[in-house]
Write a protein that holds these residues in place. Structure first.
Motif, PDB file in Angstrom:
ATOM      1  N   VAL A 167       0.988  -1.278  -0.135  1.00  0.00           N
ATOM      2  CA  VAL A 167      -0.026  -0.022   0.088  1.00  0.00           C
ATOM      3  C   VAL A 167       0.794   1.231   0.169  1.00  0.00           C
ATOM      4  CG1 VAL A 167      -2.036   1.123   1.120  1.00  0.00           C
ATOM      5  CG2 VAL A 167      -1.680  -1.283   1.401  1.00  0.00           C
ATOM      6  N   VAL A 168       0.628   2.087  -0.937  1.00  0.00           N
ATOM      7  CA  VAL A 168       1.321   3.270  -1.073  1.00  0.00           C
ATOM      8  C   VAL A 168       0.459   4.478  -0.514  1.00  0.00           C
ATOM      9  CG1 VAL A 168       2.687   4.986  -2.422  1.00  0.00           C
ATOM     10  CG2 VAL A 168       2.492   2.409  -3.074  1.00  0.00           C
ATOM     11  N   TYR A 174       0.606  21.874   2.041  1.00  0.00           N
ATOM     12  CA  TYR A 174       0.553  23.278   1.548  1.00  0.00           C
ATOM     13  C   TYR A 174       0.183  24.352   2.513  1.00  0.00           C
ATOM     14  CZ  TYR A 174      -0.517  27.565  -1.316  1.00  0.00           C
ATOM     15  OH  TYR A 174      -0.587  28.592  -1.818  1.00  0.00           O
ATOM     16  N   HIS A 175       1.260  25.059   2.962  1.00  0.00           N
ATOM     17  CA  HIS A 175       0.929  26.215   4.106  1.00  0.00           C
ATOM     18  C   HIS A 175       0.656  25.047   5.378  1.00  0.00           C
ATOM     19  CE1 HIS A 175      -0.113  29.843   1.549  1.00  0.00           C
ATOM     20  NE2 HIS A 175       1.121  29.445   1.491  1.00  0.00           N
ATOM     21  N   ASN A 176      -0.433  25.343   6.103  1.00  0.00           N
ATOM     22  CA  ASN A 176      -0.608  24.642   7.297  1.00  0.00           C
ATOM     23  C   ASN A 176      -1.496  23.390   7.101  1.00  0.00           C
ATOM     24  OD1 ASN A 176       0.825  26.427   8.971  1.00  0.00           O
ATOM     25  ND2 ASN A 176      -0.899  27.718   9.137  1.00  0.00           N
ATOM     26  N   GLU A 177      -1.663  23.027   5.864  1.00  0.00           N
ATOM     27  CA  GLU A 177      -2.468  21.877   5.329  1.00  0.00           C
ATOM     28  C   GLU A 177      -1.610  20.677   5.106  1.00  0.00           C
ATOM     29  OE1 GLU A 177      -5.604  21.507   5.834  1.00  0.00           O
ATOM     30  OE2 GLU A 177      -6.312  23.899   6.179  1.00  0.00           O
ATOM     31  N   THR A 178      -1.939  19.459   5.694  1.00  0.00           N
ATOM     32  CA  THR A 178      -1.451  18.426   5.353  1.00  0.00           C
ATOM     33  C   THR A 178      -2.261  17.159   5.088  1.00  0.00           C
ATOM     34  OG1 THR A 178       0.795  18.885   6.468  1.00  0.00           O
ATOM     35  CG2 THR A 178       0.516  16.480   5.968  1.00  0.00           C
ATOM     36  N   LYS A 179      -2.660  16.673   3.899  1.00  0.00           N
ATOM     37  CA  LYS A 179      -3.671  15.792   3.766  1.00  0.00           C
ATOM     38  C   LYS A 179      -3.263  14.537   3.262  1.00  0.00           C
ATOM     39  CE  LYS A 179      -7.052  18.617   5.518  1.00  0.00           C
ATOM     40  NZ  LYS A 179      -7.818  18.417   6.664  1.00  0.00           N
ATOM     41  N   LEU A 180      -3.904  13.344   3.402  1.00  0.00           N
ATOM     42  CA  LEU A 180      -3.756  12.140   2.624  1.00  0.00           C
ATOM     43  C   LEU A 180      -4.649  12.315   1.486  1.00  0.00           C
ATOM     44  CD1 LEU A 180      -2.568   9.118   2.591  1.00  0.00           C
ATOM     45  CD2 LEU A 180      -5.057   8.616   3.837  1.00  0.00           C
ATOM     46  N   VAL A 181      -3.902  12.133   0.505  1.00  0.00           N
ATOM     47  CA  VAL A 181      -4.585  12.263  -1.019  1.00  0.00           C
ATOM     48  C   VAL A 181      -4.790  11.217  -1.730  1.00  0.00           C
ATOM     49  CG1 VAL A 181      -3.939  14.887  -1.231  1.00  0.00           C
ATOM     50  CG2 VAL A 181      -2.389  13.156  -2.262  1.00  0.00           C
ATOM     51  N   SER A 182      -4.097  10.289  -1.562  1.00  0.00           N
ATOM     52  CA  SER A 182      -4.174   8.952  -2.309  1.00  0.00           C
ATOM     53  C   SER A 182      -3.645   7.836  -1.797  1.00  0.00           C
ATOM     54  CB  SER A 182      -3.446   9.089  -3.644  1.00  0.00           C
ATOM     55  OG  SER A 182      -3.771   7.889  -4.443  1.00  0.00           O
ATOM     56  N   VAL A 183      -4.379   6.655  -1.750  1.00  0.00           N
ATOM     57  CA  VAL A 183      -4.052   5.219  -1.308  1.00  0.00           C
ATOM     58  C   VAL A 183      -3.992   4.322  -2.384  1.00  0.00           C
ATOM     59  CG1 VAL A 183      -4.597   3.501   0.507  1.00  0.00           C
ATOM     60  CG2 VAL A 183      -5.013   5.754   1.265  1.00  0.00           C
TER      61      VAL A 183
END
Length: 257
Positions: A167-168, A174-183
């Motif tokens: 699993v990758v 970006y700025h103060n936002e860190t999000k998981l965007v893809s699995v």
């Protein structure tokens, strides 16, 4: 000369009380109480209409009719949307709290008893099949709006799940936002497949290859090769930073031997 009294019949008496009585075989019946009434004396008919039993029957039938009255199309759509919104909000709450949807099955009785429209919440398989895809699409669209055409920093890491699949996980910062965007699930994990995954994700988010500035990964040899041979030719500005925690972990692992 005395006035001639107006003669009454069962039909004239019935017409005096619209929709309350009916005539059957010359007998006056109450539509609400379903009993016969002596129609010859008006006072007798009036007393029946004022009786507690008659008033109660009239009120009960009116309430029953209101409950069974057909809803308009707009009202039906509003009720349906309210139930759908409840279910989607429940899925989002479970996802945010990292609670498996299977737990819903144990809470259905509680929802039905204490939550408005709680009886409309289905079991976990139905939630996953019919409602989860739309919730995911809304979440993905919000991520696209957040990172669209932005100079993001990229975090990638590969692990294995309970089924021993590779699993990758890819995150954008970006700025103060860190999000998981893809699995992504890969059959083979190497420098080429990792590079293909990342370039595909950047395309989906409308991020030009000249925008990403930082690439953070572990110190695995195939990740270093991915940066040097796959990503650098496409994104020469991309700086590769190996994960410090992973390096320290490797040092501790080697020291134990």
């Amino acid at each position: 000369m005395p006035k001639k009294q107006k003669t009454s019949s069962v039909y004239t008496r019935c017409n005096e009380y619209k929709d309350i009585f009916r005539v059957d075989d010359n007998v006056l019946f109450c539509n609400h109480c379903n009993i016969s009434i002596d129609w010859k004396r008006k006072s007798t008919v009036d007393n029946h209409c004022k009786s507690q039993k008659h008033v109660f029957n009239v009120r009960s039938q009116e309430e029953s009719q209101n409950k069974t009255q057909q809803l308009t199309l707009s009202s039906t759509q509003a009720v349906s949307e309210s139930k759908k919104q409840l279910i989607e909000d429940l899925i989002e709450a479970f996802a945010t709290a990292d609670i498996p949807l299977e737990k819903v099955n144990s809470l259905l009785l509680f929802f039905k008893k204490h939550v408005k429209n709680g009886g409309s919440i289905p079991q976990a398989p139905t939630l996953r099949q019919n409602y989860l895809p739309s919730v995911f699409d809304k979440h993905f669209q919000s991520l696209k709006l957040l990172f669209d055409s932005k100079p993001v920093a990229i975090i990638m890491d590969e692990t294995t799940d309970d089924c021993a699949r590779s699993v990758v996980n890819t995150l954008f910062c970006y700025h103060n936002e860190t999000k998981l965007v893809s699995v992504d699930f890969l059959e083979r994990v190497n420098n080429t497949t990792m590079g293909q995954v990342l370039t595909t994700i950047l395309t989906h988010f409308n991020i030009s290859f000249n925008l990403p500035c930082l690439f953070l990964s572990d110190s695995a040899a195939y990740m270093k090769k991915c940066h040097c041979e796959v990503l650098s030719p496409l994104m020469p500005q991309l700086i590769h930073v190996p994960c410090c925690a992973h390096i320290i972990n490797l040092i501790g692992y080697v020291s134990c031997w």
